[in-house]
Design an enzyme around this catalytic site. Structure first.
Site, short mmCIF file in Angstrom:
data_model
loop_
_atom_site.label_atom_id
_atom_site.label_comp_id
_atom_site.label_asym_id
_atom_site.label_seq_id
_atom_site.Cartn_x
_atom_site.Cartn_y
_atom_site.Cartn_z
N ASN A 57 0.74 -0.56 -14.48
CA ASN A 57 -0.52 -0.07 -13.95
C ASN A 57 -1.15 -0.98 -12.89
O ASN A 57 -2.03 -0.55 -12.16
CB ASN A 57 -1.52 0.12 -15.10
CG ASN A 57 -2.90 0.47 -14.64
OD1 ASN A 57 -3.13 1.54 -14.07
ND2 ASN A 57 -3.84 -0.45 -14.83
N TYR B 200 -1.23 0.18 1.68
CA TYR B 200 -1.41 0.92 0.43
C TYR B 200 -0.48 2.13 0.33
O TYR B 200 0.26 2.25 -0.66
CB TYR B 200 -2.88 1.34 0.26
CG TYR B 200 -3.16 1.91 -1.11
CD1 TYR B 200 -3.22 1.08 -2.22
CD2 TYR B 200 -3.36 3.27 -1.29
CE1 TYR B 200 -3.46 1.59 -3.50
CE2 TYR B 200 -3.62 3.80 -2.55
CZ TYR B 200 -3.66 2.95 -3.64
OH TYR B 200 -3.90 3.46 -4.90
N THR C 44 -13.53 5.14 -10.86
CA THR C 44 -13.33 4.07 -11.85
C THR C 44 -14.16 2.85 -11.45
O THR C 44 -14.65 2.77 -10.32
CB THR C 44 -11.85 3.66 -11.90
OG1 THR C 44 -11.49 3.07 -10.63
CG2 THR C 44 -10.93 4.85 -12.18
#
Length: 269
Positions: A100, A166, A201
């Site tokens: 993760n 990214y 988040t």
């Protein structure tokens, strides 16, 4: 339905980046760890910030689950080995690995990006997953098989991201998943990838998020419902469980349908 079971009782799972920054809601790693524990798994919660991992451990134990927290930098091979050894030393087996850990990385195009920051971004987002698998696969093989879930991103599936690092790194995670699925199928190890969309988040909040930008992100999908770490964690828990026994090499967007369309019709609500 022989061989199919959602229950992970007696299984052992590692989640890297299992902590969560302070903020509203939970991160993907913490949600995944908690949901795996609710399904019966025993958890190794690994994070570079021990206090965050300890918080996740306490949340799991408060619900009656079993977990340990490990401080580790997954860009270091010795730390990755230590995470796996923590699982096997405590419970004698390893059944699932959730890779993760990830960062946004340096901004900029190929002309603009700093090469040293680029190399570090690839180390965190891609190489760390290889390193964790390097030590986890033998332990899973010894347990008779298992499941690996790599966390990618919808940015690795489509263009349009303002930075180069990214989407490049997340695209690498997607095809690394497919390659790993082939390599380890003979050992009964399934390897799948979850690609979150624009979930809200604590990590996203820390980067700065105006109410207007948050609303715009919500609307860039078919469902037009804001997602959270719990949505990502639910997909991870499913892929680790027996109900996904016939899934490997799968790339699963969890994005409210954002990648299912070329453009959002104005009348979609």
């Amino acid at each position: 339905m022989q061989g199919i079971s959602e229950d992970l009782k007696g299984k052992v799972a590692i989640v890297t980046g299992a902590g969560s920054r302070p903020g509203e809601g939970v991160g993907n790693g913490r949600a995944a760890a908690i949901l795996l524990a609710r399904a019966g798994a025993r958890l190794v919660c690994a994070d570079a910030v021990l206090a965050w991992a300890e918080d996740t451990r306490r949340m799991i134990e408060a619900e009656g689950g079993e977990a340990i927290a490990v401080e580790a930098d997954v860009t270091r091979p010795e730390d990755c080995r230590r995470i796996v050894e923590a699982a096997t030393a405590r419970w004698g087996r390893l059944d699932a690995l959730v890779n993760n850990v990830g960062i946004s990385g340096p901004p900029g195009t190929a002309e603009e990006v700093d090469p040293e920051a680029w190399a570090q971004g690839l180390l965190v987002n891609v190489t760390s997953m290889m390193l964790m698998a390097k030590y986890a696969v033998p332990a899973m093989r010894a347990a008779g098989g298992g499941a690996i879930v790599n966390i990618g991103s919808v940015a690795g599936l489509r263009g349009g991201h303002p930075s180069l690092l990214y989407p490049t790194s997340k695209g690498a995670v997607v095809n690394m998943t497919r390659a790993m699925a082939v390599h380890h199928a003979k050992d009964g190890i399934r390897v799948n990838c979850v690609c979150p969309g624009m979930v809200y988040t604590p990590m996203v909040q820390q980067g700065g998020m105006s109410a207007e930008k948050r609303e715009a992100r919500r609307r860039r999908s078919i469902l037009q419902v804001e997602g959270s770490g719990w949505d990502v964690g639910a997909a991870v828990a499913f892929l680790c469980g027996g109900n996904a026994r016939w899934m490997t090499g799968a790339i699963v967007p969890v994005d409210a349908g954002a990648t299912a369309i070329a453009a959002l019709p104005e009348n979609v609500r």
